[in-house]
Design a protein around this motif. Structure first.
Motif: not given
Length: 338
Positions: A150-173
């Motif tokens: 659940e820790d890993c899932y929570a982190g993934l959800v947060w990263v995907a939800g903040h992808a734009a501000e983090l400079g991450i492409d949510p379609e290439r995870i």
């Protein structure tokens, strides 16, 4: 039938030999490195690991300015503490980068998010232009299943939800990990599929720890040989599962080899050594993905023990293994661009 549950004959077993270069390294390490982990010595082994395992600082990970590194504390599972994520990306790269969401090994009872990063950054982030996020999930037995997942899932959800501000492409995870981290990555892919969570481009499963039952042929064949043994594996699973250990109806999110449905998963890269106990459960998992109509690339490295590429990183076998993983990552990322 769930994968990896083959019966084991009660006959003497001849183990496949270790790769010659690896055999030399194992002999030099000596008996202490082969010490079994038991319920009686688990706490002492955890303390020893926390003391001995190098944990680079953020400044160390920046490697003289080659990487931009940050630590984030993000909301954890409901009712649980925040999750620490360690983020790194090649310095100077702009735009949305693909992400490797990486889960460290350590049998669910050891390891940390920092110590796995130097080689991942050197081998993949820099040459492939990848961002990497490593997860500091809680360890067993202090936190039992489903807490680490659940820790890993929570982190993934947060990263995907903040992808734009983090400079991450949510379609290439790409989600990935080694040993316990590989098992968590496989479970995370199942959980995200079933919850309708963030999609992944692929799952990179390196000698993944998938099956709590210890019933495969290789789990017995390799008992007492190599760096990871049947006794240590049972200890780790007991620490993670507690009273659920051995349950017939254990969730596949706890042990992905229990899964009856492997359809609809991201393409998988599965690799394992021929001379390690996880061999048969990992081969069975790749086969079950194919049988479900999915895509998997399987490598069984001849003479490789568990974690051989960390034990003998300069050996020809280890170099071949890292090159194959890199080619898979390159191919998956290029396909996403087309």
């Amino acid at each position: 039938m769930a994968v990896g549950s083959d019966s084991v004959p009660d006959v003497p077993m001849t183990a496949p030999p270790f790769d010659p270069e690896l055999d030399v390294v194992l002999a030099e390490l000596g008996h202490e490195s082969w010490e079994l982990i038991t319920p009686a010595n688990l706490a002492e082994r955890q303390l020893r690991d926390a003391t001995a395992r190098p944990r680079p600082t953020v400044e160390d990970l920046r490697a003289g300015g080659r990487f931009d590194v940050a630590e984030w504390s993000v909301p954890g599972p409901e009712g649980a503490p925040d999750v620490t994520l360690v983020s790194a990306r090649p310095a100077g790269l702009t735009g949305e980068l693909p992400l490797l969401y990486y889960l460290h090994g350590g049998a669910m009872v050891m390891g940390n998010a920092w110590s796995v990063l130097p080689r991942v950054l050197r081998e993949w982030a820099l040459p492939l232009g990848l961002a990497v996020v490593s997860v500091e999930y809680r360890l067993a037995p202090g936190t039992r299943y489903p807490g680490p997942l659940e820790d890993c899932y929570a982190g993934l959800v947060w990263v995907a939800g903040h992808a734009a501000e983090l400079g991450i492409d949510p379609e290439r995870i790409v989600i990935g990990g080694k040993s316990a981290g590989g098992g968590l990555a496989a479970a995370l892919a199942l959980l995200a599929r079933d919850r309708g969570g963030p999609g992944a481009l692929g799952q990179l499963l390196l000698c993944p720890m998938l099956d709590d039952r210890n019933s495969s042929f290789s789990s017995r064949q390799m008992s007492g040989r190599g760096m990871w043994d049947l006794t240590s594996n049972a200890t780790a699973w007991q620490a993670l599962l507690g009273e659920r250990y051995g349950d017939d109806d254990l969730s596949p999110y706890a042990a992905p080899a229990r899964a009856d449905d492997l359809s609809g998963l991201p393409p998988a890269y599965v690799d394992v050594g021929s001379a390690e106990m996880f061999r048969d459960e990992d081969v069975a998992y790749a086969n079950a993905i194919w049988q479900a109509g999915g895509q998997a690339e399987l490598h069984v490295w001849p003479g490789g023990c568990h974690g051989f590429d960390s034990l003998a990183p300069r050996s020809a076998l280890s170099q071949d293994a890292w090159a194959a993983r890199t080619r898979w990552l390159e191919r998956v990322l290029k396909q996403a661009e087309s």
